[in-house]
Design an enzyme around this catalytic site. Sequence first.
Site, short mmCIF file in Angstrom:
data_model
loop_
_atom_site.label_atom_id
_atom_site.label_comp_id
_atom_site.label_asym_id
_atom_site.label_seq_id
_atom_site.Cartn_x
_atom_site.Cartn_y
_atom_site.Cartn_z
N GLY A 68 3.42 -3.60 -3.99
CA GLY A 68 3.31 -3.70 -5.44
C GLY A 68 3.55 -2.33 -6.04
N GLY A 121 0.77 -1.24 0.00
CA GLY A 121 0.00 0.00 0.00
C GLY A 121 0.80 1.28 0.00
N GLU A 132 4.25 -6.82 1.43
CA GLU A 132 3.70 -7.15 0.11
C GLU A 132 3.53 -5.92 -0.77
OE1 GLU A 132 -0.10 -8.55 1.41
OE2 GLU A 132 0.61 -10.54 1.91
N CYS A 167 -16.30 4.54 -26.35
CA CYS A 167 -17.67 5.06 -26.34
C CYS A 167 -18.22 5.12 -24.92
CB CYS A 167 -18.54 4.18 -27.21
SG CYS A 167 -17.81 3.86 -28.81
C1 LIG Z 1 -3.21 -5.20 -3.57
C2 LIG Z 1 -2.59 -5.78 -2.37
C3 LIG Z 1 -1.26 -5.51 -2.07
C4 LIG Z 1 -0.41 -4.56 -2.85
O1 LIG Z 1 -0.82 -3.24 -2.72
P1 LIG Z 1 0.12 -2.09 -3.31
O2 LIG Z 1 -0.63 -0.84 -3.10
O3 LIG Z 1 0.28 -2.37 -4.76
O4 LIG Z 1 1.38 -2.11 -2.56
C5 LIG Z 1 -0.70 -6.15 -0.98
N1 LIG Z 1 -1.42 -7.00 -0.22
C6 LIG Z 1 -2.72 -7.27 -0.48
C7 LIG Z 1 -3.44 -8.21 0.40
C8 LIG Z 1 -3.35 -6.66 -1.54
O5 LIG Z 1 -4.62 -6.91 -1.79
#
Ligand SMILES: *Cc1c(COP(=O)(O)O)cnc(C)c1O
Length: 427
Positions: free
Chosen positions: A276, A239, A274, A356
Amino acid sequence: MDFFTYQNGELYCEGVPAEKIAREVGTPAYVYSKATLLHHYRQVADAFNPVNATICYSIKSCGNINLCKALAAEGCGFDVTSGGELFRALQAGGDPKKMIYAGVGKTDDEIREALNVGIAAFNIESEEEIENIDAVAGSLGKTAVGALRINPDVDAKTHVKTTTGRKGNKFGVDIDRAEGVFEKYRNLKHLRIGGLHLHIGSPVYEIQPYVDAVTKAIALIDRLTERGHKIEWLDLGGGFAVNYKNPDQALPVTEHAKALLPLLQGKPYRIALEPGRYIVGNAGILLTRVLYRKASGSKQFVIVDAGMNDLIRPTLYESYHFIWPTKPDAANVLDARHEERAPVNGETVDVVGPICESGDFLAKDRPLPHTRRGDLLSVFTAGAYGFAMSSNYNNRPRAPEVLVDGETYKVIRRRETYEDLVAAERM
Ligand SMILES: *Cc1c(COP(=O)(O)O)cnc(C)c1O
């Protein structure tokens, strides 16, 4: 921080001019910078190195096998949320022992696949899921390992569609019910619940929600330990926000680490993360060309060849992506950090796509330098949830993905063809 810079009046990705890539592969096109990707991965890994954290890249944010390979080569693990993502992570050479399987709706088939390849752990979202994983593992004669996802009830102060850690969200088990769940499922035959997981939302621009959530999680682990449960790891989720607008909009992850490390250091359990978006968000741009201009009422529209099927975030999350011409007139050339500023002799426009839908826009009421048909625009910070959320809506073949490494680039996913659009259909 990224390696997209204006040099000699035009945008470069590392050592390659954006215009060169657009001319050679066409538009729209996603362009990633390998150096930016690795910089952010290493930044997270280094920041949490004092607690020896395991970093599991959230593959749903941007899953191209080539990017995942580059991360796996650095020792990165993966956070997968579907059978397809598990397949992708394995194709990329990911180590199952560094894979965490998350998601509120895992099917029996997906659970079996994950157990058969020997993933490290499931993040578990409900009591029914606990019972089901235990049963599926039993049917395979295996023992699963899991972390209970708790809902810490903190406000991540992000978009309503991407906040996940408040009471009433579909995610996790309410934190005040967690002890009861651990008690109830203390002695399962085929599932050992040895961890705690949380993920409060995304993008999160503030530190305090993390501190609040982790503090609650640690207190819960203390209570669980007192009751004789052995908690072996705490997974903090992802996040961390990135710079959508300006180079200093989001905190570097080192700041999050500074606040969180004092809470985590010396604990007898392992730490996982985690991320991303933080790893890949600023590592990608979307290149698109101006097709037409038109006026309607008081509005000026710049119609480009990328639409909501290519980048859905503006319309789905009302999110802001900085956009700028790759070869602006001299007065509008940006500094190397491409810091946003008011255009000189510019205009306020809506940047819209060909689809569209009135919701098909990349920017609204945006001050931009004057652009003409044929001009190339860069949509910045498109690496996360850009290509990953793209679709074939309006039967538009999906854009190619390009990976730049220094002075060279490779097409790491070709542009889809019309044949691709109908390939899975049966006559
Ligand atoms: C989407 C998600 C992430 C990654 O979130 P980012 O904002 O991309 O870092 C990590 N853990 C869980 C459980 C998620 O659903």
